[in-house]
Enzyme design. Structure first.
Site, short mmCIF file in Angstrom:
data_model
loop_
_atom_site.label_atom_id
_atom_site.label_comp_id
_atom_site.label_asym_id
_atom_site.label_seq_id
_atom_site.Cartn_x
_atom_site.Cartn_y
_atom_site.Cartn_z
N ARG A 1 -11.13 -14.23 35.26
CA ARG A 1 -12.14 -13.17 35.35
C ARG A 1 -13.12 -13.64 36.42
O ARG A 1 -13.87 -14.61 36.22
CB ARG A 1 -12.83 -13.00 33.99
N HIS B 1 -9.86 -3.77 37.08
CA HIS B 1 -9.94 -4.21 35.68
C HIS B 1 -8.66 -3.73 34.98
O HIS B 1 -8.71 -2.88 34.09
CB HIS B 1 -11.19 -3.62 35.03
N GLN C 1 -8.12 -3.80 31.06
CA GLN C 1 -8.90 -2.73 30.42
C GLN C 1 -8.15 -1.41 30.49
O GLN C 1 -8.10 -0.65 29.51
CB GLN C 1 -10.27 -2.60 31.08
N ASP D 1 -19.09 4.08 32.20
CA ASP D 1 -19.33 2.64 32.25
C ASP D 1 -20.80 2.43 32.61
O ASP D 1 -21.49 3.37 33.01
CB ASP D 1 -18.40 2.00 33.28
N CYS E 1 -15.80 1.16 28.29
CA CYS E 1 -15.18 -0.17 28.29
C CYS E 1 -16.06 -1.24 27.67
O CYS E 1 -15.58 -2.33 27.36
CB CYS E 1 -14.77 -0.56 29.71
N ARG F 1 -7.66 -3.96 23.42
CA ARG F 1 -7.60 -4.99 24.46
C ARG F 1 -6.63 -6.10 24.05
O ARG F 1 -5.87 -6.60 24.87
CB ARG F 1 -9.00 -5.55 24.73
#
Length: 306
Positions: free
Chosen positions: A103, A130, A133, A221, A261, A289
């Protein structure tokens, strides 16, 4: 399904692989005793330049339930590009672990890692994408509506990494995506072109109400992501009018669900009555996830046990 190598963005998959991952994630979600220990005796390096609750816990649990050993590594412990070069860190981790997952702030870090090691490299988040996700998002949509083909998702907010991965997922699933953003914060032209070249129906608009009309899901988001803190006030001004509130959800229709998310800033990009209301599926997304990344890790060509 055919084995995968690196997973840096959703379009590293083809439509058949994408569907197979969702199938496997759904299957193991309801039948956890069927999960094979394909990572038994092997480690998975989890490099976190940027901290996260969902990404860390979901990925560690996915590795553990596949029989592997997750190794969490903070960015300051290795100093990518400062204490050691990205290449040296990647080669070192690949000597110990079957998969390197990271990440990171800069997507090129992942590309550099993938270029120098012979174990799979997985993008847990970068400035450009991402993808894990997005796998959870499309698993959630499939659970909500069944077939994905022809479903409509409206994304309201910053045309960021989350929106980019949603666009590529739309191309692989037949979902129609509309992104509503203020001027200067639209989804990158390169992402739109790539997604459309893959067959995606992606539209960019400025009016959130235009975007959500007839949508099956309304997604948003945060307006200011990690690393953009100095832009907070500027972004709050730019995104005025882009909050997903009850009025906007009503414009989408009575059957539309709300997606995020996380983490969420109630009172900014989403009203509390929406994210905490009956149409919200954000906790289902969060739980997915783990299920989706587990399916991904099991499909990777991680080679023999070391």
């Amino acid at each position: 399904m055919s084995e995968l190598t690196d997973f840096l963005e959703v379009d590293d998959l083809d439509p058949a692989q994408f569907a197979a991952l969702l199938d496997r994630a759904a299957e193991w979600k309801v039948a956890p005793r069927e999960i094979p220990h394909v990572l038994a005796g092997r480690g998975v390096a989890l490099v976190f330049e940027k901290p996260s609750a969902r990404t860390r816990v979901s990925t560690e649990m996915a590795v553990a339930t596949l029989g592997g050993h997750p190794i969490y590594i903070r960015g300051e412990e290795i100093g990518l590009g400062v204490r050691e070069s990205v290449e040296d860190v990647a080669r070192t981790l690949a000597g110990f672990c079957a998969v390197v997952a990271a990440r990171v702030f800069d997507h090129t870090t992942l590309e550099t890692m993938a270029a120098v090691v012979d174990v799979p490299v997985v993008n847990l988040l970068s400035d450009r994408a991402h993808p894990c996700q997005a796998l959870a998002d499309y698993l959630t949509l499939r659970e909500q509506f069944g077939d994905l083909e022809g479903r409509r998702v409206a994304y309201v907010g910053d045309g960021n990494n989350v929106a980019a991965s949603l666009a590529f997922g739309a191309a692989l699933s037949g979902v129609e995506l509309t992104v509503a953003s203020p001027a200067g914060y639209e989804l990158d032209d390169d992402v739109v072109d790539r997604a459309r070249n893959l067959g995606a129906a992606v539209d960019l608009v400025s009016d959130p109400f235009e975007a959500v009309k007839g949508a099956d899901a309304v997604y948003t988001d945060v307006w200011t992501s990690m690393g953009q803190e100095e832009e907070t006030e500027q972004r709050r001004a730019a995104f005025d009018g882009y909050q997903v509130d009850a009025v906007l959800m009503d414009a989408a229709g009575p059957d539309a669900c709300f997606m995020h998310c996380l983490p969420a800033h109630r009172g900014e990009e989403v009203a509390g009555e929406v994210i905490d209301g009956p149409r919200s599926v954000v906790w289902q997304q969060a739980a997915n996830r783990m299920h989706s990344v587990r399916a991904l890790l099991a499909a990777l060509d991680a080679g023999p046990a070391r």
